[in-house]
Design a protein around this motif. Structure first.
Motif, PDB file in Angstrom:
ATOM      1  N   ILE A   1       0.872  -1.173   0.000  1.00 59.37           N
ATOM      2  CA  ILE A   1       0.000   0.000   0.000  1.00 59.37           C
ATOM      3  C   ILE A   1       0.908   1.222   0.000  1.00 59.37           C
ATOM      4  N   ILE A   2       0.782   2.057  -1.024  1.00 59.44           N
ATOM      5  CA  ILE A   2       1.572   3.280  -1.104  1.00 59.44           C
ATOM      6  C   ILE A   2       0.697   4.432  -1.563  1.00 59.44           C
ATOM      7  N   SER A   3       1.109   5.638  -1.215  1.00 58.92           N
ATOM      8  CA  SER A   3       0.469   6.831  -1.770  1.00 58.92           C
ATOM      9  C   SER A   3       1.567   7.789  -2.172  1.00 58.92           C
ATOM     10  N   GLY A   4       1.329   8.495  -3.251  1.00 60.04           N
ATOM     11  CA  GLY A   4       2.306   9.441  -3.754  1.00 60.04           C
ATOM     12  C   GLY A   4       1.800  10.099  -5.011  1.00 60.04           C
ATOM     13  N   ASN A   5       2.686  10.814  -5.676  1.00 58.69           N
ATOM     14  CA  ASN A   5       2.326  11.540  -6.895  1.00 58.69           C
ATOM     15  C   ASN A   5       2.836  10.796  -8.119  1.00 58.69           C
ATOM     16  N   LEU A   6       2.046  10.851  -9.196  1.00 55.08           N
ATOM     17  CA  LEU A   6       2.459  10.214 -10.440  1.00 55.08           C
ATOM     18  C   LEU A   6       3.669  10.948 -11.006  1.00 55.08           C
ATOM     19  N   THR A   7       4.654  10.192 -11.460  1.00 56.40           N
ATOM     20  CA  THR A   7       5.881  10.787 -11.993  1.00 56.40           C
ATOM     21  C   THR A   7       5.782  11.075 -13.483  1.00 56.40           C
ATOM     22  N   ARG A   8       4.798  10.501 -14.133  1.00 55.04           N
ATOM     23  CA  ARG A   8       4.609  10.699 -15.576  1.00 55.04           C
ATOM     24  C   ARG A   8       3.167  10.357 -15.927  1.00 55.04           C
ATOM     25  N   ASP A   9       2.722  10.778 -17.099  1.00 58.65           N
ATOM     26  CA  ASP A   9       1.403  10.389 -17.584  1.00 58.65           C
ATOM     27  C   ASP A   9       1.395   8.876 -17.794  1.00 58.65           C
ATOM     28  N   ALA A  10       0.267   8.265 -17.519  1.00 52.71           N
ATOM     29  CA  ALA A  10       0.138   6.821 -17.680  1.00 52.71           C
ATOM     30  C   ALA A  10       0.208   6.455 -19.165  1.00 52.71           C
ATOM     31  N   GLU A  11       0.785   5.292 -19.443  1.00 54.77           N
ATOM     32  CA  GLU A  11       0.921   4.795 -20.810  1.00 54.77           C
ATOM     33  C   GLU A  11       0.080   3.535 -20.969  1.00 54.77           C
ATOM     34  N   LEU A  12      -0.900   3.591 -21.869  1.00 50.06           N
ATOM     35  CA  LEU A  12      -1.784   2.448 -22.112  1.00 50.06           C
ATOM     36  C   LEU A  12      -1.333   1.728 -23.369  1.00 50.06           C
TER      37      LEU A  12
ATOM     38  N   GLY B   1       1.789  14.254 -11.633  1.00 47.08           N
ATOM     39  CA  GLY B   1       1.519  15.119 -10.489  1.00 47.08           C
ATOM     40  C   GLY B   1       0.287  14.742  -9.698  1.00 47.08           C
ATOM     41  N   LEU B   2      -0.589  13.908 -10.243  1.00 46.92           N
ATOM     42  CA  LEU B   2      -1.808  13.500  -9.547  1.00 46.92           C
ATOM     43  C   LEU B   2      -1.453  12.663  -8.322  1.00 46.92           C
ATOM     44  N   LYS B   3      -2.084  12.942  -7.192  1.00 47.31           N
ATOM     45  CA  LYS B   3      -1.841  12.178  -5.967  1.00 47.31           C
ATOM     46  C   LYS B   3      -2.794  10.986  -5.943  1.00 47.31           C
ATOM     47  N   VAL B   4      -2.220   9.792  -5.764  1.00 47.16           N
ATOM     48  CA  VAL B   4      -3.004   8.560  -5.744  1.00 47.16           C
ATOM     49  C   VAL B   4      -2.559   7.675  -4.592  1.00 47.16           C
ATOM     50  N   ALA B   5      -3.444   6.785  -4.201  1.00 47.41           N
ATOM     51  CA  ALA B   5      -3.116   5.708  -3.271  1.00 47.41           C
ATOM     52  C   ALA B   5      -3.369   4.409  -4.019  1.00 47.41           C
ATOM     53  N   ILE B   6      -2.426   3.494  -3.919  1.00 49.86           N
ATOM     54  CA  ILE B   6      -2.596   2.222  -4.613  1.00 49.86           C
ATOM     55  C   ILE B   6      -2.350   1.072  -3.656  1.00 49.86           C
ATOM     56  N   GLU B   7      -3.006  -0.029  -3.963  1.00 52.45           N
ATOM     57  CA  GLU B   7      -2.782  -1.275  -3.237  1.00 52.45           C
ATOM     58  C   GLU B   7      -2.571  -2.353  -4.273  1.00 52.45           C
ATOM     59  N   GLY B   8      -1.619  -3.221  -4.020  1.00 50.90           N
ATOM     60  CA  GLY B   8      -1.346  -4.278  -4.975  1.00 50.90           C
ATOM     61  C   GLY B   8      -0.357  -5.277  -4.413  1.00 50.90           C
ATOM     62  N   LYS B   9       0.355  -5.909  -5.328  1.00 50.54           N
ATOM     63  CA  LYS B   9       1.345  -6.906  -4.929  1.00 50.54           C
ATOM     64  C   LYS B   9       2.633  -6.653  -5.696  1.00 50.54           C
ATOM     65  N   LEU B  10       3.741  -7.080  -5.112  1.00 56.87           N
ATOM     66  CA  LEU B  10       5.040  -6.923  -5.750  1.00 56.87           C
ATOM     67  C   LEU B  10       5.270  -8.042  -6.749  1.00 56.87           C
ATOM     68  N   ARG B  11       5.913  -7.677  -7.865  1.00 55.54           N
ATOM     69  CA  ARG B  11       6.308  -8.686  -8.854  1.00 55.54           C
ATOM     70  C   ARG B  11       7.741  -8.393  -9.287  1.00 55.54           C
ATOM     71  N   TYR B  12       8.569  -9.402  -9.223  1.00 60.29           N
ATOM     72  CA  TYR B  12       9.964  -9.311  -9.625  1.00 60.29           C
ATOM     73  C   TYR B  12      10.102  -9.850 -11.038  1.00 60.29           C
ATOM     74  N   SER B  13      10.793  -9.099 -11.896  1.00 59.06           N
ATOM     75  CA  SER B  13      11.048  -9.543 -13.266  1.00 59.06           C
ATOM     76  C   SER B  13      12.539  -9.443 -13.539  1.00 59.06           C
ATOM     77  N   SER B  14      13.064 -10.399 -14.288  1.00 61.07           N
ATOM     78  CA  SER B  14      14.460 -10.327 -14.697  1.00 61.07           C
ATOM     79  C   SER B  14      14.551 -10.739 -16.159  1.00 61.07           C
ATOM     80  N   TRP B  15      15.530 -10.172 -16.873  1.00 55.29           N
ATOM     81  CA  TRP B  15      15.727 -10.444 -18.282  1.00 55.29           C
ATOM     82  C   TRP B  15      17.176 -10.120 -18.629  1.00 55.29           C
ATOM     83  N   GLU B  16      17.549 -10.450 -19.847  1.00 51.49           N
ATOM     84  CA  GLU B  16      18.899 -10.161 -20.307  1.00 51.49           C
ATOM     85  C   GLU B  16      18.802  -9.308 -21.567  1.00 51.49           C
TER      86      GLU B  16
END
Length: 176
Positions: free
Chosen positions: A7-18, A72-87
């Protein structure tokens, strides 16, 4: 047993990319800046240190809110962590991201954040077992001019005083 909840809250660092997967699933990517406050041992002053968190949301919810998630929008999100690795180019790379289950807009109508959109707090975009739940207070997207119709009741409801949402719960002077 393991628990993987964030659970985190903060400001968006960039516009969302769909974007869309090959199978047609919507994928929304955005970043959230979360401040950590620490006392500087040399000056004794409190200083903010930013943590930047990559977030990803999938499906129809991602498509529905993509246009409202602006830098810049302030949001609160809840979710789960996911680890990804690649070369890539012979180098191993990895990242830890949050897969978003719930998102709440925290900027009020009086905030200048969020590219001019005003959001009522309580507009949750979450995925419950019964399907999508878009909050109980209705939508109010500021300059968009759209409001969810309220149900009509036989006797007119008595107007009640609304709480002052112009004051932020997050005060920069709190040292923790």
């Amino acid at each position: 047993m393991s628990i993987n909840r964030v659970i985190i809250s903060g400001n968006l660092t960039r516009d969302a990319e769909l974007r869309q997967t090959a199978s047609g699933t919507s994928v929304l990517g955005f970043g959230v800046a979360v401040n950590d406050r620490r006392r500087n041992n040399q000056t004794g002053e409190w200083e903010d240190y930013a943590n930047f968190v990559d977030c990803t949301m999938f499906g129809q919810r991602a498509q529905a809110i993509a246009q409202y998630l602006r830098k810049g929008l302030k949001v609160a999100i809840e979710g789960k962590l996911r680890y990804s690795s690649w070369e890539r180019d012979g180098q191993k790379r990895s990242k830890l991201e949050v897969i978003v289950d719930d998102l709440e807009f925290m900027s009020s109508r009086n905030d200048n954040q969020g590219a001019g959109y005003g959001f009522n707090s309580g507009n949750n975009f979450n995925n419950n077992a019964g399907g999508n739940n878009y909050g109980n207070q209705g939508y109010n997207y500021g300059n968009q001019g759209y409001s969810q119709p309220q149900p009509q009741q036989a006797p007119a409801p008595v107007p009640q005083a609304q709480p002052d949402v112009s004051a932020s719960v997050y005060d920069d002077d709190i040292p923790f």
